[in-house]
Design an enzyme around this catalytic site. Structure first.
Site, PDB file in Angstrom:
ATOM      1  N   LYS A   1       4.443  -6.301  14.094  1.00  0.00           N
ATOM      2  CA  LYS A   1       4.943  -5.515  15.066  1.00  0.00           C
ATOM      3  C   LYS A   1       4.644  -4.184  14.407  1.00  0.00           C
ATOM      4  CE  LYS A   1       9.211  -3.162  16.324  1.00  0.00           C
ATOM      5  NZ  LYS A   1      10.763  -3.070  16.380  1.00  0.00           N
TER       6      LYS A   1
ATOM      7  N   SER B   1      15.036   5.382  27.938  1.00  0.00           N
ATOM      8  CA  SER B   1      15.359   4.232  27.213  1.00  0.00           C
ATOM      9  C   SER B   1      15.526   4.579  25.737  1.00  0.00           C
ATOM     10  CB  SER B   1      14.202   3.151  27.161  1.00  0.00           C
ATOM     11  OG  SER B   1      14.631   2.040  26.343  1.00  0.00           O
TER      12      SER B   1
ATOM     13  N   HIS C   1       4.672   0.436  15.604  1.00  0.00           N
ATOM     14  CA  HIS C   1       4.681   1.547  16.222  1.00  0.00           C
ATOM     15  C   HIS C   1       3.836   2.766  15.798  1.00  0.00           C
ATOM     16  CE1 HIS C   1       7.856   0.005  18.642  1.00  0.00           C
ATOM     17  NE2 HIS C   1       8.902   0.178  17.926  1.00  0.00           N
TER      18      HIS C   1
ATOM     19  N   LYS D   1      10.131   2.059  22.702  1.00  0.00           N
ATOM     20  CA  LYS D   1      10.834   1.625  23.822  1.00  0.00           C
ATOM     21  C   LYS D   1       9.867   1.198  24.982  1.00  0.00           C
ATOM     22  CE  LYS D   1      14.281   1.254  23.009  1.00  0.00           C
ATOM     23  NZ  LYS D   1      14.728   0.240  22.254  1.00  0.00           N
TER      24      LYS D   1
ATOM     25  N   PHE E   1      20.798  -3.060  23.207  1.00  0.00           N
ATOM     26  CA  PHE E   1      19.605  -2.914  23.253  1.00  0.00           C
ATOM     27  C   PHE E   1      18.863  -3.290  24.239  1.00  0.00           C
ATOM     28  CE2 PHE E   1      15.267  -4.422  22.157  1.00  0.00           C
ATOM     29  CZ  PHE E   1      14.800  -3.202  21.208  1.00  0.00           C
TER      30      PHE E   1
ATOM     31  N   GLY F   1      16.317  -2.632  31.542  1.00  0.00           N
ATOM     32  CA  GLY F   1      15.199  -3.501  31.872  1.00  0.00           C
ATOM     33  C   GLY F   1      14.265  -3.329  33.350  1.00  0.00           C
TER      34      GLY F   1
ATOM     35  N   ARG G   1      19.008  -3.096  27.481  1.00  0.00           N
ATOM     36  CA  ARG G   1      20.070  -2.191  28.306  1.00  0.00           C
ATOM     37  C   ARG G   1      19.943  -2.194  29.936  1.00  0.00           C
ATOM     38  NH1 ARG G   1      19.569   2.842  30.847  1.00  0.00           N
ATOM     39  NH2 ARG G   1      17.069   2.492  30.498  1.00  0.00           N
TER      40      ARG G   1
HETATM   41  P1  A3P Z   1      15.475  -0.316  28.799  1.00  0.00           P
HETATM   42  O1  A3P Z   1      16.370   0.781  27.726  1.00  0.00           O
HETATM   43  O2  A3P Z   1      14.928   0.907  29.956  1.00  0.00           O
HETATM   44  O3  A3P Z   1      16.530  -1.077  29.330  1.00  0.00           O
HETATM   45  P2  A3P Z   1      11.267  -2.058  22.851  1.00  0.00           P
HETATM   46  O4  A3P Z   1      11.455  -3.351  22.690  1.00  0.00           O
HETATM   47  O5  A3P Z   1       9.788  -1.544  22.685  1.00  0.00           O
HETATM   48  O6  A3P Z   1      12.274  -1.420  21.892  1.00  0.00           O
HETATM   49  O7  A3P Z   1      11.621  -1.758  24.463  1.00  0.00           O
HETATM   50  C1  A3P Z   1      12.804  -1.634  24.706  1.00  0.00           C
HETATM   51  C2  A3P Z   1      13.125  -1.767  26.239  1.00  0.00           C
HETATM   52  O8  A3P Z   1      12.461  -2.960  26.863  1.00  0.00           O
HETATM   53  C3  A3P Z   1      14.563  -1.539  26.847  1.00  0.00           C
HETATM   54  O9  A3P Z   1      14.425  -0.824  28.180  1.00  0.00           O
HETATM   55  C4  A3P Z   1      14.703  -3.195  27.156  1.00  0.00           C
HETATM   56  O10 A3P Z   1      15.764  -3.363  28.062  1.00  0.00           O
HETATM   57  C5  A3P Z   1      13.443  -3.425  27.775  1.00  0.00           C
HETATM   58  N1  A3P Z   1      13.085  -4.900  27.826  1.00  0.00           N
HETATM   59  C6  A3P Z   1      13.395  -5.814  26.836  1.00  0.00           C
HETATM   60  N2  A3P Z   1      13.176  -6.936  27.117  1.00  0.00           N
HETATM   61  C7  A3P Z   1      13.017  -6.837  28.395  1.00  0.00           C
HETATM   62  C8  A3P Z   1      12.514  -7.865  29.646  1.00  0.00           C
HETATM   63  N3  A3P Z   1      12.654  -9.376  29.331  1.00  0.00           N
HETATM   64  N4  A3P Z   1      12.648  -7.716  30.810  1.00  0.00           N
HETATM   65  C9  A3P Z   1      12.451  -6.241  31.142  1.00  0.00           C
HETATM   66  N5  A3P Z   1      12.496  -5.233  30.165  1.00  0.00           N
HETATM   67  C10 A3P Z   1      12.792  -5.546  28.764  1.00  0.00           C
END
Ligand code: A3P
Length: 286
Positions: free
Chosen positions: A95, A130, A97, A42, A247, A251, A249
């Site tokens: 990728k 998140s 984690h 996240k 997913f 950002g 959500r």
């Molecule tokens: P939120 O839940 O706060 O919106 P990961 O890819 O590591 O799982 O992270 C997901 C988080 O990154 C989510 O956060 C998602 O909305 C955010 N995210 C993905 N693409 C993004 C973008 N282009 N700009 C900003 N946030 C982004």
């Protein structure tokens, strides 16, 4: 968490690597040409993967629109992806984690032969929010139904999939200081100055692409564009219910303020200060 178990000290779920895979994992040496995006869950992993893939493919947005990102950039601790990666041609996009000690088991002892890693970090309060919303929409994580306060306790204890935030972040951060093959990128910087960060990543990957290409990548990876892009937004993933929480959500930086009570914030910051007392890593929380 469905089928929760430890893999090299990392808490994983049912579809992910387990003891039976450990030997193969330790034996799979990474290659110099591999390109890794690593992050605690996240933290902006997906966003960074799309940027890195495009930079390395000279900004070929049409190609990116043809194949889902999870296939272009397999998630190494998922069993199926791990098998696929072992036979993929170079350059392999990977990728992860996993924390640094677990991941670096695949490193060659010779530092110059190591692959490049882009490690993304995000402030832990926004990560917790998140992650909470992700726990609710993800079947493998038990489709969590409790309140935020309950999830926050689990997060602070490190009892969540992929384990403790601070262990993951500090392990990779300290490694990035010593190893010039690891570039640290902050979610908050990517949010406030995306083009500048994209240029930095391109420089790290030794790709000279020109401003028009980098600007096109920057536009393609805006939150609105990624939210609308089925190749990156995990649309149709059977374990995810986007009606509960998409997913892509929100950002944003600072959404934690809509979730943490004053007491929770105070307790969290106490833990934060304790865990971060010996590091030079800092975060913007808003
Ligand atoms: P939120 O839940 O706060 O919106 P990961 O890819 O590591 O799982 O992270 C997901 C988080 O990154 C989510 O956060 C998602 O909305 C955010 N995210 C993905 N693409 C993004 C973008 N282009 N700009 C900003 N946030 C982004």
């Amino acid at each position: 968490i469905r089928g929760e178990h430890l893999f090299k000290g990392n808490l994983l779920h049912v579809d992910m690597l387990d003891n039976e895979d450990e030997q193969d994992f330790n034996n799979m040496k990474l290659k110099k040409e591999d390109i890794i995006v690593s992050a605690y869950p996240k933290s902006g992993t997906t966003w960074t993967e799309e940027i890195v893939w495009l930079i390395n493919n000279n900004g070929d947005i049409e190609a990116a629109k043809k194949t889902p990102l999870y296939m272009r950039f397999p998630f190494i601790e998922v069993k199926q992806a791990f098998s696929a990666i072992r036979t993929m041609p170079s350059p392999r996009f990977i990728k992860t984690h996993l924390d640094y000690p677990a991941f670096s088991a695949m490193y060659d002892s010779n530092q110059t032969d190591r692959p490049k890693v882009i490690y993304v970090v995000r402030n832990p309060k926004d990560v917790a929010v998140s992650f909470y919303n992700f726990y609710k929409m993800n079947k493998n994580l038990g489709s969590f139904t409790g309140p935020f306060s309950e999830f926050l306790s689990m997060f602070m204890e490190g009892y969540v999939v992929l384990g403790d935030y601070f262990k993951n972040v500090l392990g990779w951060y300290e490694a990035s200081i010593k190893d010039d093959h690891i570039l640290l990128v902050k979610y908050e910087d990517l949010k406030t100055s995306p083009l500048e960060q994209i240029k930095q990543i391109a420089g790290f990957l030794e790709k000279d692409l020109g401003d028009d290409v980098l600007t096109a990548i920057c536009d393609h990876v805006s939150f609105a564009n990624m939210k609308a892009n089925p190749m990156v937004n995990y649309e149709g993933f059977p374990i995810m219910d986007h009606n509960i929480s998409p997913f892509m959500r929100k950002g944003e930086i600072g959404d934690w303020k809509n979730y943490f009570t004053t007491e929770e914030d105070a307790a969290f910051m106490k833990l934060y200060q304790e865990k971060m007392k010996d590091t030079s890593l800092t975060f913007a929380f808003e």
